[in-house]
Design an enzyme around this catalytic site. Structure first.
Site, PDB file in Angstrom:
ATOM      1  N   ARG A   1     -22.307  16.217  18.548  1.00  0.00           N
ATOM      2  CA  ARG A   1     -22.843  16.786  17.311  1.00  0.00           C
ATOM      3  C   ARG A   1     -22.447  15.997  16.063  1.00  0.00           C
ATOM      4  NH1 ARG A   1     -21.997  21.050  15.378  1.00  0.00           N
ATOM      5  NH2 ARG A   1     -24.110  21.578  14.741  1.00  0.00           N
TER       6      ARG A   1
ATOM      7  N   CYS B   1     -17.737   3.257  24.133  1.00  0.00           N
ATOM      8  CA  CYS B   1     -17.934   1.913  23.593  1.00  0.00           C
ATOM      9  C   CYS B   1     -18.961   1.933  22.478  1.00  0.00           C
ATOM     10  CB  CYS B   1     -18.356   0.974  24.708  1.00  0.00           C
ATOM     11  SG  CYS B   1     -17.030   0.780  25.872  1.00  0.00           S
TER      12      CYS B   1
HETATM   13  N1  LLP Z   1     -34.028  30.750  19.429  1.00  0.00           N
HETATM   14  C1  LLP Z   1     -34.757  29.626  19.435  1.00  0.00           C
HETATM   15  C2  LLP Z   1     -36.192  29.708  19.649  1.00  0.00           C
HETATM   16  C3  LLP Z   1     -34.134  28.395  19.250  1.00  0.00           C
HETATM   17  O1  LLP Z   1     -34.860  27.290  19.243  1.00  0.00           O
HETATM   18  C4  LLP Z   1     -32.738  28.339  19.045  1.00  0.00           C
HETATM   19  C5  LLP Z   1     -32.052  27.069  18.874  1.00  0.00           C
HETATM   20  C6  LLP Z   1     -32.017  29.536  19.066  1.00  0.00           C
HETATM   21  C7  LLP Z   1     -32.704  30.730  19.244  1.00  0.00           C
HETATM   22  C8  LLP Z   1     -30.526  29.593  18.906  1.00  0.00           C
HETATM   23  O2  LLP Z   1     -30.083  29.085  17.707  1.00  0.00           O
HETATM   24  P1  LLP Z   1     -28.553  29.272  17.265  1.00  0.00           P
HETATM   25  O3  LLP Z   1     -28.333  30.724  16.937  1.00  0.00           O
HETATM   26  O4  LLP Z   1     -27.699  28.821  18.389  1.00  0.00           O
HETATM   27  O5  LLP Z   1     -28.416  28.376  16.073  1.00  0.00           O
HETATM   28  N2  LLP Z   1     -28.309  21.367  19.103  1.00  0.00           N
HETATM   29  C9  LLP Z   1     -28.310  21.870  17.735  1.00  0.00           C
HETATM   30  C10 LLP Z   1     -28.933  23.190  17.617  1.00  0.00           C
HETATM   31  C11 LLP Z   1     -30.319  23.220  18.183  1.00  0.00           C
HETATM   32  C12 LLP Z   1     -30.841  24.591  18.163  1.00  0.00           C
HETATM   33  C13 LLP Z   1     -32.126  24.665  18.890  1.00  0.00           C
HETATM   34  N3  LLP Z   1     -32.656  25.955  18.925  1.00  0.00           N
HETATM   35  C14 LLP Z   1     -26.866  21.897  17.238  1.00  0.00           C
HETATM   36  O6  LLP Z   1     -25.976  21.464  17.954  1.00  0.00           O
HETATM   37  O7  LLP Z   1     -26.602  22.292  16.098  1.00  0.00           O
END
Ligand code: LLP
Length: 463
Positions: free
Chosen positions: A360, A391
């Site tokens: 991240r 690396c």
């Molecule tokens: N619902 C939908 C349709 C989503 O696309 C997502 C996240 C969530 C719920 C949950 O979101 P949360 O409450 O966890 O923020 N990899 C990125 C975050 C990508 C989120 C994608 N969708 C990060 O590490 O910040």
């Protein structure tokens, strides 16, 4: 290298970063409850403990790096969301943040539902006994096999993401002799991240069907005509790591506007709306997230108000928090390998993991905190950058942080708030095996996802 050999804070004064790291914290040994899992504290020897187990024992038993997850904290957060939204709403935990069979069981026991977005997540949910009708299937390009498996299993809803998918899901459901409950995911022209949102954002993204230009209304028209589908609601997800509720306010206003247009055109009041996930957590002391009950109150009030204005029955609300439940419940435990002071710049602290267990920072410029956890120290703070063993110079875990100036190889440090999107986005870059997820509760630890081994990696290599 002797502990006292490292230069301390003042030598770095000319490069101090902007923002909350512009000055060292008053007490480097203090653990800010905002960013650490609920049961974390220091014992009488200064060693950090979680769930009643100290980190030295954890490192000894399970090795490092390791994700250490506080079960009671996870359950408490899940329960807080469930309670805050009450019986008239549903909380779907977003499995993409972190999913394992133990997590599925906890969610089941705490009365939450589950959002999955791939065949793998669906398989994990079903294999751990989550009732299919409490599962929602997401994704912008679900395969025919994934759709078929989900419908056969009897998932509670499939969230439709495109015109092709409306027809595809209807066709598969019909061929299986079923009528599938679905929501249509729309983009409302709101994009929200952290403290900001843009309400006029162009719907220039791969997810959902734009409200603009009448596309969402057309999707509803088509879905209502297909026998294989039971259209139960509209879905909107506006972004991630959000603190400002005004983005949800605009989104809810626009979703309710569509519900009203549907009622006026078709004489149908859709019974559900889903406002997605995206609620922010504290990665550093500078972040001030909202509590679930505040979020539930704000969202419920917004939707109720909008529906009253549109003379609609208030639909059942659902939300999909991922990060806000699992994020704060875990930290990553690392062992320090090298400490490299760069005169007049900063000190590079290399740990035994890196971008393969937490992408991240490299991917989003995410900010994290870090603390020395195997002991306390009275040494002066040094401006540090915690880096991994990969690396690549962008292999940074914590970009700017103060650590004690006597930090040395063999010390254990921990990065809090790594429960979400760290293990789930981990890779095998440089053929580094992925760390285990170790759960602590009531004075004991157990592995829920074991450490990958070199044999695991070689097993896939069949050339
Ligand atoms: N619902 C939908 C349709 C989503 O696309 C997502 C996240 C969530 C719920 C949950 O979101 P949360 O409450 O966890 O923020 N990899 C990125 C975050 C990508 C989120 C994608 N969708 C990060 O590490 O910040």
């Amino acid at each position: 290298m002797s502990r006292s050999a490292h230069p301390a804070g003042p030598r770095h004064a000319d490069v101090l970063p902007e923002g909350h790291y512009s000055a060292p914290p008053a007490d480097l040994n203090a653990l800010d409850a905002k960013v650490w899992a609920q049961t974390v504290s220091r014992d009488e020897h200064g060693v950090v403990t979680v769930g009643g187990v100290d980190v030295k024992a954890l490192a000894e038993e399970h090795g490092t790096p390791a994700y250490v997850l506080d079960e009671s904290d996870f359950r408490a957060r899940a329960r807080a969301w469930r309670t805050a939204f009450g019986a008239d709403a549903d909380v779907f935990y977003a499995g993409k943040a972190f999913l394992s069979r133990a997590v599925v069981r906890w969610l089941h026991e705490e009365g939450l539902n589950l959002d999955v977005c791939s065949g793998g997540e669906l398989a994990t949910a079903l294999s751990a006994g989550m009732p299919a009708d409490r599962i929602a299937l997401h994704g912008n390009n679900k395969s025919t096999q994934e759709i078929e498996r989900a419908i056969r299993a009897g998932v509670g809803r499939i969230v439709l993401d495109s015109f092709q998918e409306i027809v595809r899901v209807a066709h598969i459901a019909q061929s299986l002799g079923k009528r599938q409950r679905v929501q249509i995911r729309i983009t409302v022209g709101v994009e929200a991240h952290t403290h900001e949102f843009i309400a006029t954002a162009h719907e220039d993204q791969k997810f959902g069907i734009p409200l603009a230009g009448g596309q969402a209304a057309e999707a509803v028209r088509r879905a209502l005509k297909l026998d294989g589908l039971e259209l139960i609601g509209i879905h909107s997800h506006i972004g991630s790591q959000i603190f400002d509720m005004s983005g949800f306010e605009v989104a809810a206003h626009r979703v309710v506007g569509l519900l009203k247009a549907i009622r006026d055109e078709h004489g149908v009041e859709l019974p559900e709306i889903d406002l997605g996930g995206g609620l922010g957590i504290a990665y550093t002391s500078a972040d001030d997230p909202r509590e679930p009950h505040e979020i539930a109150k704000a969202l419920t009030e917004i939707v109720t108000r909008e529906c009253e204005a549109a003379r609609l029955r208030t639909p059942r609300i659902s939300v999909e928090p991922g990060r806000a439940i699992v994020g704060p419940t875990a930290f990553t435990l690392y062992e320090v390998g090298t400490v490299k002071p760069l005169d007049g710049l900063r000190t590079y602290v290399s740990v035994d993991g890196g971008m393969s267990d937490n992408i991240r920072t490299a991917l989003y410029d995410a900010e994290y905190s870090v603390a020395l956890v195997s002991r306390t120290s009275d040494a002066a703070p040094m401006l540090a950058r915690v880096v991994g063993k990969h690396c690549e110079s962008g292999d940074i875990v914590v970009k700017d942080a103060f650590l004690p100036g006597d930090l040395a190889p063999g010390d254990l440090i921990a990065v809090p708030a790594t429960g979400a999107y760290c293990r789930s986005m981990a890779s095998n870059y440089n053929h580094v095996p992925r760390p285990p997820v170790v759960v602590v509760a009531d004075g004991a630890s157990r592995v829920i996802v074991r450490r990958e081994t070199e044999e695991d990696l070689l097993r896939l290599d069949v050339g």
